[in-house]
Design a protein around this motif. Sequence first.
Motif, mmCIF file in Angstrom:
data_model
loop_
_atom_site.group_PDB
_atom_site.id
_atom_site.type_symbol
_atom_site.label_atom_id
_atom_site.label_comp_id
_atom_site.label_asym_id
_atom_site.label_seq_id
_atom_site.Cartn_x
_atom_site.Cartn_y
_atom_site.Cartn_z
ATOM 1 N N GLY A 230 -0.522 5.465 4.063
ATOM 2 C CA GLY A 230 -1.109 5.196 5.582
ATOM 3 C C GLY A 230 -0.052 4.067 6.080
ATOM 4 N N HIS A 231 -0.920 3.141 6.581
ATOM 5 C CA HIS A 231 -0.503 2.390 7.542
ATOM 6 C C HIS A 231 0.481 1.444 7.095
ATOM 7 C CE1 HIS A 231 -1.094 2.421 12.126
ATOM 8 N NE2 HIS A 231 -1.853 3.346 11.736
ATOM 9 N N LYS A 232 1.336 0.673 7.683
ATOM 10 C CA LYS A 232 2.139 -0.415 7.422
ATOM 11 C C LYS A 232 1.079 -1.548 7.131
ATOM 12 C CE LYS A 232 4.562 0.069 11.129
ATOM 13 N NZ LYS A 232 5.443 -0.518 12.373
ATOM 14 N N GLU A 233 1.422 -2.309 6.213
ATOM 15 C CA GLU A 233 0.478 -3.286 6.035
ATOM 16 C C GLU A 233 0.192 -4.364 7.097
ATOM 17 O OE1 GLU A 233 0.096 -5.997 2.200
ATOM 18 O OE2 GLU A 233 2.412 -5.270 2.289
ATOM 19 N N ALA A 234 -1.069 -5.113 7.172
ATOM 20 C CA ALA A 234 -1.331 -5.985 8.215
ATOM 21 C C ALA A 234 -0.461 -7.139 8.156
ATOM 22 C CB ALA A 234 -2.805 -6.270 7.955
ATOM 23 N N LYS B 237 0.714 -1.294 0.128
ATOM 24 C CA LYS B 237 0.063 0.021 -0.092
ATOM 25 C C LYS B 237 0.916 1.206 -0.016
ATOM 26 C CE LYS B 237 -3.062 1.472 2.584
ATOM 27 N NZ LYS B 237 -3.289 2.511 1.646
#
Lengths: 269, 303
Positions: B297-301, B294
């Motif tokens: 935004g956030h780090k990947e799950a 991605k």
Amino acid sequence: MMSPVETQAIEATTSSKPLLAVQELTRAFGGLVAVRDVSFDVYPGEVYGLIGPNGAGKTTVINMLSGLLPPTGGTITFRGQRIDRMPAHRIAALGLSRTYQNIRLFGAMSVLQNVVVGQHARMRASLAERLVFSPRVRREEEAARRRALTLLEEAGLASLASQPASALAYGNQRRLELARALASGPHLLLLDEPAAGMNAAESQALGTRLRTLAEGGLSLLVVEHDVSLVMSLCDRIGVLNFGNLIAEGTPTEIARDPQVIEAYLGSDE
Amino acid sequence: MSEFYNANSFLISLVGINAIMALSIYITLSCAMLSLSNAASMAIGAYTAALLTQQLAWALWPAVVAGALMSGLVALVLGLPIMRLSGVFLAIATLGFGEVIRIAIVNIDALGGSEGFRLNSGDRTIEASGWEVYGVLLLIAYFFSRLKGSRMSLALQAIREDENAARTMGINVTFYKVAAYVTGAIVAGIAGALYAHLRSFISPGDFGFQRAVDVLVFAVVGGTLAWRGAIMGAVLMTLLPEAIRVVPIVGGFNIKDQPEIFSGVILLAVILFLPNGLLTVALSLNRIRRPARKVIGHKEASP
């Protein structure tokens, strides 16, 4: 009118103090009174259903409870505090969370970020601490992320965590909205037509999920049209018609109430 | 290298100033506030710092800090009442604020009025150079890189997406909007203070409507999804008018006298073809290189 078993059931729930006490709640839009003198209580661990025909004022009640719409009269007490004049973000921080009839996710943000935002009021670390790489911030963010992932796993959305929320299918968006609302760790959850647009199987699965949450001690206030869901899920039901609360009782009582039947189906005349 | 710098030092520093200005509008845009008072905030920073170094013989850095704080203070006083506005109403109110500041300066003789304010006319010289400008830009870029992914940045994004939903998530929308507005004003105030000491001359015309629009164009051309976009937009739109100097004069029409036309065309093209500005290009390059990850935004799950 009331069977002895049902009377006992109500006494059992009403013996403790109400979590939410709504008294003579009124909202007028100019000359139109959308909600008039509505009073009801929701007790800890109770599932309270609010039903009524379209335009009865159900969503107006929910909007007033969550602080998006100031009441024009009456009081709302939640966890012993008056919230009828409180800004929405403080009501949320007190432990009242909600979902929306027309899903309102943060579409451009990831599924995971949506659930992290849901924890906003629980988080404390400041931006200043983040600027200096304080370990407290890292721990807090890591904890929020883990908690969000747990909630997503429970909702069956863990594999979609990095997707933008707007890319999710309708049913998954509903599940995500519920996960986001639960993220704040609420005492009371307001659900505005959670089964809207769901088929019978999906709404049954939702019912099971909500029942599990209630058994875990969460109070629910459910506005819903799906009669079978309301009847199977709720401990007590209030019926709104033209802004007035016309009946209140257990599902069996409500199903038999002539006023309710008239409001939904019209009278014989 | 140093020869090139000496020949173009003002332009190189101006790129840095404009990048700081673009970041100042990026933060309000990041929560969907269209505020156009950045030029006025820049003016407050510029005049405050200039007065302090020239009249009270302050050193450069304390004056820059004071200029930034003054600009932030004015924004705070003004911000509280106007944060109730949104969309085009906010844009008009902030634009009005900008004009009020500009006209006030025109009418204050101590500030030089419409003639402008000349710095360093005596024997004591306090100047800023590219080093100062880029050092400050680096600091501000660091601030924005740490802001990204923070609780505050997520709150601003949530407000941008759906203000009421953000409220019911426990986000104090008014607080974050005022915070974003004041931060933007402080950043613009810093840019103004440096600009005054870079040019040694400031006038109300430097901080008028044209400047307000230019700054908005930097951010829009660069893209408002990430702070890097604002910097990219400022670099491109500052250097472009210089680049078109090489365009030959055709039929008596000299485009280098009309750089606004060029900016307008670029803005239109970006809005039509690159909805996320220059960032669109950067993001798709990223996607080609690392298809599974991605971008924002956030780090990947974790799996």
